[in-house]
Scaffold this motif. Sequence first.
Motif, short mmCIF file in Angstrom:
data_model
loop_
_atom_site.label_atom_id
_atom_site.label_comp_id
_atom_site.label_asym_id
_atom_site.label_seq_id
_atom_site.Cartn_x
_atom_site.Cartn_y
_atom_site.Cartn_z
N LYS A 51 0.85 -1.18 0.00
CA LYS A 51 0.00 0.00 0.00
C LYS A 51 0.89 1.23 0.00
O LYS A 51 1.87 1.30 0.72
CB LYS A 51 -0.89 -0.02 1.24
N ARG A 52 0.51 2.20 -0.82
CA ARG A 52 1.23 3.46 -0.87
C ARG A 52 0.25 4.58 -0.56
O ARG A 52 -0.79 4.69 -1.18
CB ARG A 52 1.85 3.68 -2.25
N ILE A 53 0.60 5.40 0.43
CA ILE A 53 -0.17 6.58 0.78
C ILE A 53 0.79 7.75 0.64
O ILE A 53 1.66 7.95 1.47
CB ILE A 53 -0.73 6.49 2.21
N SER A 54 0.65 8.50 -0.47
CA SER A 54 1.61 9.54 -0.78
C SER A 54 0.98 10.63 -1.62
O SER A 54 0.27 10.34 -2.58
CB SER A 54 2.81 8.93 -1.53
N LYS A 55 1.22 11.87 -1.26
CA LYS A 55 0.76 12.98 -2.09
C LYS A 55 1.63 13.13 -3.33
O LYS A 55 1.16 13.48 -4.39
CB LYS A 55 0.76 14.28 -1.29
N LYS A 56 2.91 12.81 -3.19
CA LYS A 56 3.85 12.97 -4.30
C LYS A 56 3.69 11.88 -5.36
O LYS A 56 3.68 12.17 -6.55
CB LYS A 56 5.28 12.96 -3.76
N PHE A 57 3.57 10.61 -4.93
CA PHE A 57 3.51 9.49 -5.86
C PHE A 57 2.11 8.92 -6.05
O PHE A 57 1.92 8.01 -6.84
CB PHE A 57 4.45 8.37 -5.39
N GLY A 58 1.13 9.43 -5.32
CA GLY A 58 -0.24 8.96 -5.44
C GLY A 58 -0.49 7.74 -4.56
O GLY A 58 0.43 7.07 -4.13
N ASN A 59 -1.76 7.48 -4.30
CA ASN A 59 -2.15 6.33 -3.48
C ASN A 59 -2.30 5.11 -4.38
O ASN A 59 -2.76 5.21 -5.51
CB ASN A 59 -3.46 6.61 -2.77
N ASP A 60 -1.91 3.97 -3.86
CA ASP A 60 -2.01 2.73 -4.63
C ASP A 60 -2.05 1.56 -3.66
O ASP A 60 -1.50 1.63 -2.56
CB ASP A 60 -0.80 2.59 -5.56
N GLU A 61 -2.72 0.51 -4.07
CA GLU A 61 -2.76 -0.72 -3.27
C GLU A 61 -2.78 -1.89 -4.23
O GLU A 61 -3.55 -1.90 -5.17
CB GLU A 61 -4.01 -0.73 -2.39
N ARG A 62 -1.89 -2.85 -4.01
CA ARG A 62 -1.84 -4.01 -4.90
C ARG A 62 -1.39 -5.25 -4.16
O ARG A 62 -0.66 -5.17 -3.19
CB ARG A 62 -0.94 -3.75 -6.10
#
Length: 128
Positions: A51-62
């Motif tokens: 899971k990525r929670i980031s304003k710079k790289f965007g949110n993503d979950e895989r």
Amino acid sequence: MSNKVEKVEAKPFLAMLLQYSRDNHYNHIVFNVRLNRNPAYTRQVLSISLKRISKKFGNDERAYATMTAEEGSQILALMNTLKEEMFANTAEKIIWQTDILTRSTQEFGYRQIRERDQYNNLEFEVLL
């Protein structure tokens, strides 16, 4: 034909997982062990998702990997050992040192999401 279960080697797998998540800017790794209640067979499944929670790289979950808990038992044992060392030293983060990692040292946090229940389900998160 052999009935022997192929187990995933824990240290190379964890090093690869940490490297991949770091390179792709994922900051949460969720380990989830659940009982699969398929009527044909009952087994526990280990799922690992990023899971990525980031304003710079965007949110993503895989989803990263799924295997039976028996195959991933060494991974769970390694994570348990690292967690116990962290709690024994009353540290805030786990520091894992190995030559397998490109940077040789990785620091990460640990957060329990769900304790083991009656079905032996478990969920925890690694914070990079």
